[in-house]
Motif scaffolding. Structure first.
Motif, mmCIF file in Angstrom:
data_model
loop_
_atom_site.group_PDB
_atom_site.id
_atom_site.type_symbol
_atom_site.label_atom_id
_atom_site.label_comp_id
_atom_site.label_asym_id
_atom_site.label_seq_id
_atom_site.Cartn_x
_atom_site.Cartn_y
_atom_site.Cartn_z
ATOM 1 N N ASP A 133 0.904 -1.229 -0.134
ATOM 2 C CA ASP A 133 -0.033 0.106 0.044
ATOM 3 C C ASP A 133 0.740 1.213 0.196
ATOM 4 O O ASP A 133 0.218 2.464 -0.388
ATOM 5 C CB ASP A 133 -1.140 -0.112 1.105
ATOM 6 C CG ASP A 133 -0.387 -0.465 2.542
ATOM 7 O OD1 ASP A 133 0.677 -1.137 2.467
ATOM 8 O OD2 ASP A 133 -1.280 -0.516 3.480
ATOM 9 N N THR A 134 2.121 1.072 0.530
ATOM 10 C CA THR A 134 2.901 2.462 0.504
ATOM 11 C C THR A 134 3.826 2.386 -0.708
ATOM 12 O O THR A 134 4.666 3.165 -0.985
ATOM 13 C CB THR A 134 3.577 2.715 1.636
ATOM 14 O OG1 THR A 134 4.545 1.405 1.972
ATOM 15 C CG2 THR A 134 2.684 2.889 2.711
ATOM 16 N N HIS A 135 4.004 1.289 -1.809
ATOM 17 C CA HIS A 135 4.691 0.718 -2.837
ATOM 18 C C HIS A 135 3.839 0.768 -4.008
ATOM 19 O O HIS A 135 3.915 -0.467 -4.415
ATOM 20 C CB HIS A 135 5.867 0.141 -2.414
ATOM 21 C CG HIS A 135 6.813 0.201 -1.482
ATOM 22 N ND1 HIS A 135 6.657 0.176 -0.378
ATOM 23 C CD2 HIS A 135 7.876 0.977 -1.262
ATOM 24 C CE1 HIS A 135 7.615 0.544 0.545
ATOM 25 N NE2 HIS A 135 8.376 1.196 -0.413
ATOM 26 N N PRO A 136 3.127 1.594 -4.575
ATOM 27 C CA PRO A 136 2.334 1.476 -5.511
ATOM 28 C C PRO A 136 3.033 1.093 -7.027
ATOM 29 O O PRO A 136 4.242 1.350 -7.166
ATOM 30 C CB PRO A 136 1.482 2.723 -5.805
ATOM 31 C CG PRO A 136 2.523 3.870 -5.174
ATOM 32 C CD PRO A 136 3.031 3.092 -3.907
ATOM 33 N N ILE A 137 2.188 0.959 -7.779
ATOM 34 C CA ILE A 137 2.825 0.350 -9.143
ATOM 35 C C ILE A 137 1.978 1.337 -10.171
ATOM 36 O O ILE A 137 0.588 1.477 -10.088
ATOM 37 C CB ILE A 137 2.722 -1.274 -9.278
ATOM 38 C CG1 ILE A 137 3.582 -1.380 -10.784
ATOM 39 C CG2 ILE A 137 1.271 -1.626 -9.429
ATOM 40 C CD1 ILE A 137 3.981 -2.841 -10.812
ATOM 41 N N ALA A 138 2.713 1.704 -11.418
ATOM 42 C CA ALA A 138 2.060 2.100 -12.477
ATOM 43 C C ALA A 138 2.221 1.314 -13.787
ATOM 44 O O ALA A 138 3.314 0.606 -13.973
ATOM 45 C CB ALA A 138 2.549 3.677 -12.775
ATOM 46 N N PHE A 139 1.256 1.418 -14.793
ATOM 47 C CA PHE A 139 1.269 0.710 -16.044
ATOM 48 C C PHE A 139 0.345 1.406 -16.790
ATOM 49 O O PHE A 139 -0.536 2.272 -16.555
ATOM 50 C CB PHE A 139 1.149 -0.680 -15.929
ATOM 51 C CG PHE A 139 -0.252 -0.985 -15.072
ATOM 52 C CD1 PHE A 139 -1.425 -1.005 -15.321
ATOM 53 C CD2 PHE A 139 0.327 -1.536 -13.732
ATOM 54 C CE1 PHE A 139 -2.571 -1.516 -14.684
ATOM 55 C CE2 PHE A 139 -0.718 -2.012 -12.793
ATOM 56 C CZ PHE A 139 -2.242 -1.763 -13.269
ATOM 57 N N ALA A 140 0.385 1.166 -18.066
ATOM 58 C CA ALA A 140 -0.295 1.846 -19.199
ATOM 59 C C ALA A 140 -1.853 1.423 -19.102
ATOM 60 O O ALA A 140 -2.397 0.351 -18.460
ATOM 61 C CB ALA A 140 0.117 1.637 -20.613
ATOM 62 N N ASP A 141 -2.794 2.256 -19.504
ATOM 63 C CA ASP A 141 -4.228 1.952 -19.524
ATOM 64 C C ASP A 141 -4.675 0.722 -20.483
ATOM 65 O O ASP A 141 -5.516 0.118 -20.070
ATOM 66 C CB ASP A 141 -5.157 3.183 -20.074
ATOM 67 C CG ASP A 141 -4.792 3.730 -21.311
ATOM 68 O OD1 ASP A 141 -3.989 3.386 -21.832
ATOM 69 O OD2 ASP A 141 -5.914 4.483 -21.652
ATOM 70 N N ILE A 142 -3.748 0.906 -21.818
ATOM 71 C CA ILE A 142 -3.953 -0.301 -22.501
ATOM 72 C C ILE A 142 -2.819 -1.253 -22.481
ATOM 73 O O ILE A 142 -1.676 -0.744 -23.163
ATOM 74 C CB ILE A 142 -4.279 0.182 -23.925
ATOM 75 C CG1 ILE A 142 -5.261 1.239 -23.878
ATOM 76 C CG2 ILE A 142 -4.380 -1.122 -25.026
ATOM 77 C CD1 ILE A 142 -6.773 0.493 -23.683
ATOM 78 N N THR A 143 -2.690 -2.347 -21.841
ATOM 79 C CA THR A 143 -1.525 -3.224 -21.716
ATOM 80 C C THR A 143 -2.126 -4.475 -21.128
ATOM 81 O O THR A 143 -3.254 -4.908 -21.580
ATOM 82 C CB THR A 143 -0.559 -2.667 -20.873
ATOM 83 O OG1 THR A 143 0.683 -3.474 -20.834
ATOM 84 C CG2 THR A 143 -1.145 -2.724 -19.288
ATOM 85 N N TYR A 144 -1.221 -5.424 -20.854
ATOM 86 C CA TYR A 144 -1.521 -6.776 -20.425
ATOM 87 C C TYR A 144 -2.559 -6.939 -19.119
ATOM 88 O O TYR A 144 -2.361 -6.261 -18.259
ATOM 89 C CB TYR A 144 -0.315 -7.527 -19.825
ATOM 90 C CG TYR A 144 -0.364 -8.865 -19.872
ATOM 91 C CD1 TYR A 144 -1.280 -9.707 -20.623
ATOM 92 C CD2 TYR A 144 0.059 -9.667 -18.774
ATOM 93 C CE1 TYR A 144 -1.393 -11.175 -20.445
ATOM 94 C CE2 TYR A 144 0.219 -10.955 -18.440
ATOM 95 C CZ TYR A 144 -0.674 -11.777 -19.304
ATOM 96 O OH TYR A 144 -0.749 -13.302 -19.030
#
Ligand SMILES: *Cc1c(COP(=O)(O)O)cnc(C)c1O
Length: 357
Positions: free
Chosen positions: A99-110
């Motif tokens: 919860d204190t180490h979030p993750i980011a990724f594309a809206d259109i991806t796997y």
């Protein structure tokens, strides 16, 4: 849902795999499998290990890890072997995010990335791809979050050049950057060469696509020894025998016959170019793929309509209902003969549609 299901998971939407229908023989262009069978040595290895199935597999996976290390110029301590690359991705979400180490990724991806985040209750940021589905690497520079990027991306098929990946790694030194290279063998640049420079890099790969072993479930992760050791901690805390012995030695045999798989990948790339041109002649917009699939749309027929019409004719492709990509379909590149049948069916569908106007 039973009354016993954890309330923490009540809102979880699981990943939806591509359909595997049994009602008839389809030309299967929907799950990015290889159209080519495994090489002879793989079949031999599986038969050989089959007679030893009373014994547990090697929890260290030494044979496949050292074979991978040798092939990619790494040390065995930089390699983890997993039950498909989905498993190493899951382990990475468990090991490096909370919860204190979030993750980011594309809206259109796997589609599995948001599922892993939800499963482990990890906050996540979906960063929109640009209008043309390219990824602007600036969006990820100095983001100060963990990051996962499929490169090449799915379902778009587009790839980032290595220098942009390096900028993302360099500007996020205190966060893990996962580069999911499930499709890298079909023409993109691998980030493996950056491993010696960046201890925040995890490269994941799979035998499912270019190495014709989707049904065996074999994936891997490459990273610094410390980072890989964390993933082993998760592995030993969930399933130490995650890779069965038939699969482990199938993988070793496949690496020993790499020339066969390289030739198959070259053939897929050749057919991909021909199918792209043919679809464009039929009026489709087709993204520039560096994978074993094409992502395409037509102004003459909707994405779902084409998917259903092809299914009726025995050809399976993948349609996604997500609004940004609902006009598109993802079409796995099969053999030349499969793709000729696909193209013939598409022209027929378009002609019939035209005559109904
Ligand atoms: C297919 C795929 C994977 C994983 O496949 P496995 O069969 O679990 O190895 C991972 N990432 C992407 C983007 C994929 O398309």
């Amino acid at each position: 849902m039973s009354r016993f299901f954890s309330s923490k998971l009540a809102s979880l939407t699981p990943y939806t795999p591509g359909e595997q229908p049994k009602d008839m023989q389809y030309i299967k262009l929907n799950t990015n499998e290889s159209p080519f069978p495994p090489s002879a040595g793989v079949i031999e290895a599986v038969t050989d290990q089959g007679s030893r199935l009373q014994l547990y597999s090697d929890p260290e996976c030494t044979a496949i890890r050292s074979a991978l290390a040798k092939q990619y110029g790494l040390s065995t301590s930089q390699v983890i072997a997993t039950n498909g690359s989905d498993e190493v991705l899951n382990f990475a979400f468990m090991a490096f995010c909370d919860d204190t180490h979030p993750i980011a990724f594309a809206d259109i991806t796997y589609g599995f990335y948001p599922v892993f985040a939800q499963l482990h209750r990890i906050p996540y940021q979906e960063i929109p791809l640009k209008e043309d589905f390219t990824l602007d690497y600036h969006d990820y520079c100095s983001l100060h979050k963990n990051i996962v990027i499929a490169n090449p991306n799915a379902p778009t098929g587009l790839a980032l050049p290595l220098w942009q990946i390096e900028e993302i790694l360099r500007s996020n030194p205190d966060h893990v950057v996962i580069i999911d290279e499930a499709y890298v063998d079909f023409g993109a640049e691998s980030a493996v060469s950056l491993l010696s420079k960046y201890d925040n890099l995890l490269v994941t790969g799979t035998f499912s696509k270019s190495r014709s072993l989707a049904g065996a479930r074999l994936g891997f992760g490459f990273g610094s020894p410390a980072l890989i050791s964390d993933l082993h901690t998760i592995r030993y805390s969930t399933n130490p025998y995650n890779v069965n012995r038939m699969t482990e030695f199938a993988g070793v045999a496949a690496l020993g016959e790499q020339a066969y798989y390289d030739a198959n990948a070259q053939e897929i790339i050749r057919v991909r170019g021909e199918v792209k041109t043919a679809l464009e002649h039929l009026g489709f917009t087709v993204l520039d793929s560096k994978t074993n699939f094409l992502f395409a749309k037509s102004d003459r027929i909707g994405g779902e309509e084409l998917y259903l019409a092809l299914k009726k004719r025995g050809v399976l492709i993948r349609h996604f209902s997500k609004s940004r990509i609902k006009d598109y379909n993802r079409i796995t590149v099969g053999t030349q003969a499969q793709m000729e049948a696909f193209l013939a069916a598409v022209s027929q569908i378009l002609t019939q549609k035209g005559s109904n106007l």
